[in-house]
Design a protein around this motif. Sequence first.
Motif, PDB file in Angstrom:
ATOM      1  N   ASP A 106      18.651  15.558  34.129  1.00  0.00           N
ATOM      2  CA  ASP A 106      19.307  16.711  34.744  1.00  0.00           C
ATOM      3  C   ASP A 106      19.878  17.690  33.723  1.00  0.00           C
ATOM      4  OD1 ASP A 106      19.128  15.541  37.490  1.00  0.00           O
ATOM      5  OD2 ASP A 106      20.463  14.047  36.602  1.00  0.00           O
ATOM      6  N   TYR A 107      20.025  17.260  32.481  1.00  0.00           N
ATOM      7  CA  TYR A 107      20.655  18.081  31.455  1.00  0.00           C
ATOM      8  C   TYR A 107      19.961  17.788  30.133  1.00  0.00           C
ATOM      9  CZ  TYR A 107      24.584  20.316  28.943  1.00  0.00           C
ATOM     10  OH  TYR A 107      25.377  21.140  28.177  1.00  0.00           O
ATOM     11  N   LEU A 108      19.461  18.854  29.476  1.00  0.00           N
ATOM     12  CA  LEU A 108      18.674  18.660  28.261  1.00  0.00           C
ATOM     13  C   LEU A 108      19.460  19.070  27.017  1.00  0.00           C
ATOM     14  CD1 LEU A 108      15.992  17.902  26.925  1.00  0.00           C
ATOM     15  CD2 LEU A 108      15.216  20.261  27.293  1.00  0.00           C
TER      16      LEU A 108
ATOM     17  N   VAL B  93      19.152  19.226  22.923  1.00  0.00           N
ATOM     18  CA  VAL B  93      18.132  19.237  21.877  1.00  0.00           C
ATOM     19  C   VAL B  93      18.812  19.225  20.510  1.00  0.00           C
ATOM     20  CG1 VAL B  93      16.195  20.477  20.843  1.00  0.00           C
ATOM     21  CG2 VAL B  93      16.509  20.495  23.330  1.00  0.00           C
TER      22      VAL B  93
ATOM     23  N   TRP C 185      14.652  25.875  29.180  1.00  0.00           N
ATOM     24  CA  TRP C 185      14.884  24.510  29.652  1.00  0.00           C
ATOM     25  C   TRP C 185      16.009  23.805  28.894  1.00  0.00           C
ATOM     26  CZ3 TRP C 185       9.401  25.580  28.858  1.00  0.00           C
ATOM     27  CH2 TRP C 185       8.738  25.868  30.066  1.00  0.00           C
ATOM     28  N   VAL C 186      16.523  24.433  27.858  1.00  0.00           N
ATOM     29  CA  VAL C 186      17.535  23.790  27.013  1.00  0.00           C
ATOM     30  C   VAL C 186      18.940  24.118  27.504  1.00  0.00           C
ATOM     31  CG1 VAL C 186      18.485  23.647  24.674  1.00  0.00           C
ATOM     32  CG2 VAL C 186      16.003  23.797  25.024  1.00  0.00           C
ATOM     33  N   ASP C 187      19.756  23.069  27.682  1.00  0.00           N
ATOM     34  CA  ASP C 187      21.139  23.260  28.126  1.00  0.00           C
ATOM     35  C   ASP C 187      22.131  23.260  26.968  1.00  0.00           C
ATOM     36  OD1 ASP C 187      20.809  23.187  31.115  1.00  0.00           O
ATOM     37  OD2 ASP C 187      19.925  21.252  30.631  1.00  0.00           O
TER      38      ASP C 187
ATOM     39  N   ILE D 196      24.534  10.986  25.908  1.00  0.00           N
ATOM     40  CA  ILE D 196      23.101  11.061  26.199  1.00  0.00           C
ATOM     41  C   ILE D 196      22.610   9.718  26.730  1.00  0.00           C
ATOM     42  CG2 ILE D 196      20.817  11.338  25.114  1.00  0.00           C
ATOM     43  CD1 ILE D 196      22.220  13.286  23.148  1.00  0.00           C
TER      44      ILE D 196
END
Length: 344
Positions: free
Chosen positions: A3-5, A7, A38-40, A60
């Motif tokens: 649900d949360y990315l 990186v 797409w990165v949070d 994470i």
Amino acid sequence: MGDYLVVGVHSDAEVEQNKGPCVMKEEERYAAVAGCKWVDEVVRDAPYVTTMEMLDTYDIDFVVHGDDITTAADGSDCYQLVKDAGRYRECRRTVGVSTTELVGRMLLLTRDHHIRGSRSVRSPIQGVDAAAVADFSQGIPAGALTGIAHYLSTSKKIVQFSSGREPAPGDRVVYVDGAFDLFHTGHIEFLRRARELGDYLLVGVHDDQTVNAVKGSSFPVMNLQERVLGVLQCRYVDEVVIGAPYSVTKDVLEDVYHVDAVAHGASDQPLDIDGKDPYALPKERGIYHEVDHPGLNLTTSAIINRIIDNRHVYIERQARKAKKAVCEAEAEQREKEVRAALHI
């Protein structure tokens, strides 16, 4: 997968120690990842070998990587610790898209990756010293460069990248166009500022033959399909015109959506091959805007010049990477055999 990315982006020092010299500088890479829709969250200066402490620090649940093994300078698997802890998942690696592949194209100065068309390609290179690259690939050791891969996209892939959003009634549509080759932070900052001129950003991406006819040499480094996906992943982009004409036409301004503003970076713009200003029509209509931004000095030509100016360093990088890839492939095969034996 979640649900949360989050990186993690490695520092220049970490990458150079474990892989080789970077093409993009550290701050450029942080900004490029932050610009992906797409990165949070971006973790700056992430360790090259992922640790349990890092996962716990950023709350994470699991780490995702492609189905190819990545090793550190000492040959160890960068993700072995999280694999052992059961906090690792894999996705299929996209073949033919990698920094190593793109550096190889720049070293070879090839056009083999272009999507062929009928437009003329006879034109001098712009922004790169022709004398410096005239016989740039001569004398390069065999095996030092990657072969040219032909990345092929599909309609499904484009749909996955597309926002799927249409302009709402009353939305102000902004149009920009370009090659968007080696999609970088200069592009991202320009697109962000162009988006501020309206509510919906439509981006025209020129085909390979159009870009080559105007810029010459081996431009573009990335083919049309690769460049379109690079633009679509940007969080400021709503829609893309694939193979847009170099000159902005009435069809562009009226047939896709009603365009209210056309923007271009505040830098020199090459004329079309017929010698005309590609933005003549939007200028006549009073809808043309020049966008100034701090990333103007970062261009595709500037990035290529980094490779040219440090040719031998990057040739050595490619050779080391090729040797390392063999070791990683062998380790990957051993891991698959162990999994098969354990019925994982």
